[in-house]
Design an enzyme around this catalytic site. Structure first.
Site, PDB file in Angstrom:
ATOM      1  N   ARG A  36       0.817  -1.216   0.000  1.00  0.00           N
ATOM      2  CA  ARG A  36       0.000   0.000   0.000  1.00  0.00           C
ATOM      3  C   ARG A  36       0.851   1.267   0.000  1.00  0.00           C
ATOM      4  O   ARG A  36       0.459   2.274  -0.572  1.00  0.00           O
ATOM      5  CB  ARG A  36      -0.939  -0.008   1.206  1.00  0.00           C
ATOM      6  CG  ARG A  36      -2.056  -1.015   1.014  1.00  0.00           C
ATOM      7  CD  ARG A  36      -2.941  -1.087   2.202  1.00  0.00           C
ATOM      8  NE  ARG A  36      -4.102  -1.901   1.905  1.00  0.00           N
ATOM      9  CZ  ARG A  36      -4.870  -2.456   2.822  1.00  0.00           C
ATOM     10  NH1 ARG A  36      -4.620  -2.286   4.101  1.00  0.00           N
ATOM     11  NH2 ARG A  36      -5.915  -3.181   2.467  1.00  0.00           N
ATOM     12  N   LYS A 219     -19.119 -17.180   0.573  1.00  0.00           N
ATOM     13  CA  LYS A 219     -20.555 -17.010   0.828  1.00  0.00           C
ATOM     14  C   LYS A 219     -21.307 -16.333  -0.305  1.00  0.00           C
ATOM     15  O   LYS A 219     -20.839 -15.332  -0.853  1.00  0.00           O
ATOM     16  CB  LYS A 219     -20.751 -16.171   2.078  1.00  0.00           C
ATOM     17  CG  LYS A 219     -20.391 -16.911   3.331  1.00  0.00           C
ATOM     18  CD  LYS A 219     -20.665 -16.031   4.512  1.00  0.00           C
ATOM     19  CE  LYS A 219     -20.462 -16.770   5.818  1.00  0.00           C
ATOM     20  NZ  LYS A 219     -20.515 -15.829   6.935  1.00  0.00           N
ATOM     21  N   GLY A 375     -12.137  -9.192  -2.308  1.00  0.00           N
ATOM     22  CA  GLY A 375     -12.058 -10.520  -1.691  1.00  0.00           C
ATOM     23  C   GLY A 375     -10.680 -11.143  -1.837  1.00  0.00           C
ATOM     24  O   GLY A 375      -9.705 -10.489  -2.216  1.00  0.00           O
ATOM     25  N   GLY A 398     -12.844  -4.215  -0.201  1.00  0.00           N
ATOM     26  CA  GLY A 398     -14.218  -3.784   0.055  1.00  0.00           C
ATOM     27  C   GLY A 398     -14.670  -2.725  -0.937  1.00  0.00           C
ATOM     28  O   GLY A 398     -15.806  -2.734  -1.419  1.00  0.00           O
TER      29      GLY A 398
HETATM   30  P1  AMP Z   1     -14.096 -14.244  -0.058  1.00  0.00           P
HETATM   31  O1  AMP Z   1     -13.407 -13.386   0.929  1.00  0.00           O
HETATM   32  O2  AMP Z   1     -15.573 -14.134  -0.058  1.00  0.00           O
HETATM   33  O3  AMP Z   1     -13.528 -14.083  -1.454  1.00  0.00           O
HETATM   34  O4  AMP Z   1     -13.878 -15.757   0.393  1.00  0.00           O
HETATM   35  C1  AMP Z   1     -12.607 -16.320   0.439  1.00  0.00           C
HETATM   36  C2  AMP Z   1     -12.599 -17.550   1.272  1.00  0.00           C
HETATM   37  O5  AMP Z   1     -13.438 -18.526   0.697  1.00  0.00           O
HETATM   38  C3  AMP Z   1     -11.232 -18.159   1.391  1.00  0.00           C
HETATM   39  O6  AMP Z   1     -10.815 -18.087   2.727  1.00  0.00           O
HETATM   40  C4  AMP Z   1     -11.425 -19.597   0.931  1.00  0.00           C
HETATM   41  O7  AMP Z   1     -10.743 -20.537   1.740  1.00  0.00           O
HETATM   42  C5  AMP Z   1     -12.923 -19.780   1.091  1.00  0.00           C
HETATM   43  N1  AMP Z   1     -13.422 -20.884   0.256  1.00  0.00           N
HETATM   44  C6  AMP Z   1     -13.337 -21.029  -1.059  1.00  0.00           C
HETATM   45  N2  AMP Z   1     -13.861 -22.222  -1.438  1.00  0.00           N
HETATM   46  C7  AMP Z   1     -14.282 -22.838  -0.322  1.00  0.00           C
HETATM   47  C8  AMP Z   1     -14.898 -24.100  -0.049  1.00  0.00           C
HETATM   48  N3  AMP Z   1     -15.178 -24.942  -1.019  1.00  0.00           N
HETATM   49  N4  AMP Z   1     -15.193 -24.393   1.226  1.00  0.00           N
HETATM   50  C9  AMP Z   1     -14.912 -23.528   2.217  1.00  0.00           C
HETATM   51  N5  AMP Z   1     -14.325 -22.332   2.035  1.00  0.00           N
HETATM   52  C10 AMP Z   1     -14.020 -21.986   0.776  1.00  0.00           C
END
Ligand code: AMP
Length: 417
Positions: A36, A219, A375, A398
């Protein structure tokens, strides 16, 4: 009126620059990742080279008040080294009048953490847990009132304002949004912000087709707004990672112990329906690498995504799914990637995410515009060494997510207004 950093005359001017120096520090207060800081250097150097002086402001962490742990003094030397110029430090961002006034062209002053003051975020602090709604309202009104003097003080130090803090552009804070109105004819974006805004426009306004979005991560709930906004724009929507299982369960599939959100199943079905109606090609995983525990050393097997055995959970995309996605990716001219397609933090389940990074690099080399942002996909692509092989890697998780949701970011709007 918005100005542009490349054409602005900084000669003899004091520029107050909002940067995002919210860098991770270890317990010895050493910077563990200075991305950063490096990202803001071109903007800072531009002001100095143009004969101006700099007043740099930032937040660090989430202090609840003055807290030495979160002091920006820890990074002064590092900033000076990267900038190639000495950096003075103002121990209180509200008492820097004399230091700011004494700045000569080429000199640099870094203000202490803005968030030592509640006025930066404009949110009351120290409210009793059992505070009534009336008390909460009064506290909020009080901080909003004192925020005016806080912003006015920061603005009084300088002749022009530059916002180069994309990481906080989605927050309507004193230094990101409110201060801009004190510089009606002398406000502009820094290079980092210009780059991020251009990247957003490249995908949301000027996308070449076919346009593909790859949305992964844990999610559905955190990506729902992004998906909804992109549905009206993309030709292909690839959904992978943990969020994919909610779509499979919603269709009656057996997903074993895989991550899912029951309450989001109606939304998943609605997305599928909308894709059909809008002619968007939705590509979900067809098979998954399942594990018998959430661990790098778990036993694994590749199973049909609609028939994951009891007690097994989907952890990474299978080769078959990845082959389908590769075909789509390599035929695309514009690609957004947000969120890993597996638990990439565990090497055993990082293959799918690595493959997507490789595919994006290949598509980029073939002339596609590829944006990685929002993400954990940014962490993944950087960790895997592909950051220089895609068109743009966003610095703001974000903020990029909210931009992809189609929201106008307050930090951007305030400069453009
Ligand atoms: P995000 O911050 O929403 O992009 O989510 C990222 C997180 O999703 C990471 O920590 C990954 O380990 C998790 N993730 C991705 N695929 C899976 C999965 N099949 N089961 C559990 N966690 C997952």
């Amino acid at each position: 009126m918005q100005q542009f950093i490349d054409s602005y005359d900084f000669k003899g001017k004091k520029a107050i620059v909002r940067v995002d120096f919210n860098v991770p520090l270890n317990d010895k207060f050493e910077i563990t990742d200075d991305t950063r800081i490096r990202a803001a250097i071109p903007t800072l150097k531009k002001v100095l080279a143009g004969g101006g002086s700099l007043i740099i402001m930032s937040h660090l962490g989430r202090p609840k008040g003055v807290d030495a742990k979160f002091s920006l003094k820890h990074i002064v030397d590092h900033v000076a080294e990267k900038l190639g110029a000495p950096v003075q430090f103002a121990e209180d961002c509200q008492k820097a009048d004399a230091q700011a006034a004494a700045l000569k062209p080429g000199e640099v002053l870094l203000l202490e953490n803005l968030r030592f003051y509640a006025e930066e975020e404009g949110k009351p602090r120290g409210l009793a847990e059992d505070a009534t709604d009336e008390e909460k309202k009064a506290a909020k009104a009080a901080v909003k009132e004192s925020q005016k003097a806080f912003v006015a003080k920061l603005a009084s130090y300088a002749d022009c304002y530059i916002n180069d803090a994309f990481g906080t552009a989605h927050r309507a804070h004193a230094s990101t949004a409110l201060i801009a109105k004190y510089f009606p004819n002398d406000k502009m974006f820094g290079y980092l912000m210009e780059g991020e805004i251009k990247a957003i426009d490249n995908v949301l306004k000027n996308a070449q087709r076919p346009f593909t979005a790859i949305i992964g991560g844990s999610k559905v709930s955190s990506k729902l707004a992004v998906i909804k906004n992109l549905l009206g724009k993309v030709d292909n929507l690839i959904i992978g990672g943990g969020m994919g299982y909610t779509f499979i369960k919603a269709q009656g599939g057996k997903i074993g112990a895989s991550l899912h959100e029951d309450d989001l199943m109606p939304d998943a079905l609605q997305i599928m329906k909308d894709c059909k109606e809008k002619g968007v090609n939705l590509s979900l995983s067809v098979a998954t690498v399942a594990a018998d525990s959430f661990s790098n050393d778990a036993n694994t097997q590749v199973v049909d995504i609609f028939n994951i055995p009891e007690g097994w959970e989907g952890m990474d995309a299978s080769q078959e799914s990845l082959n389908n996605w590769k075909k789509i990716i390599l035929e695309s001219k514009t690609i957004i990637w947000n969120g890993p397609v597996g638990v990439f933090e565990m090497p055993t389940f990082a293959k799918g995410t690595l493959q997507i990074a490789e595919d994006l690099a290949e598509a980029t080399a073939k002339g596609a515009y590829t944006l990685v942002g929002g993400g954990d996909s940014v962490a993944a692509v950087t960790k895997m060494g592909y950051a220089n092989k895609v068109s743009y890697v966003s610095t703001g998780g974000g903020a990029m997510l909210e931009a992809l949701e189609g929201k106008e970011l307050p930090g951007i709007a305030a400069v453009r207004e």
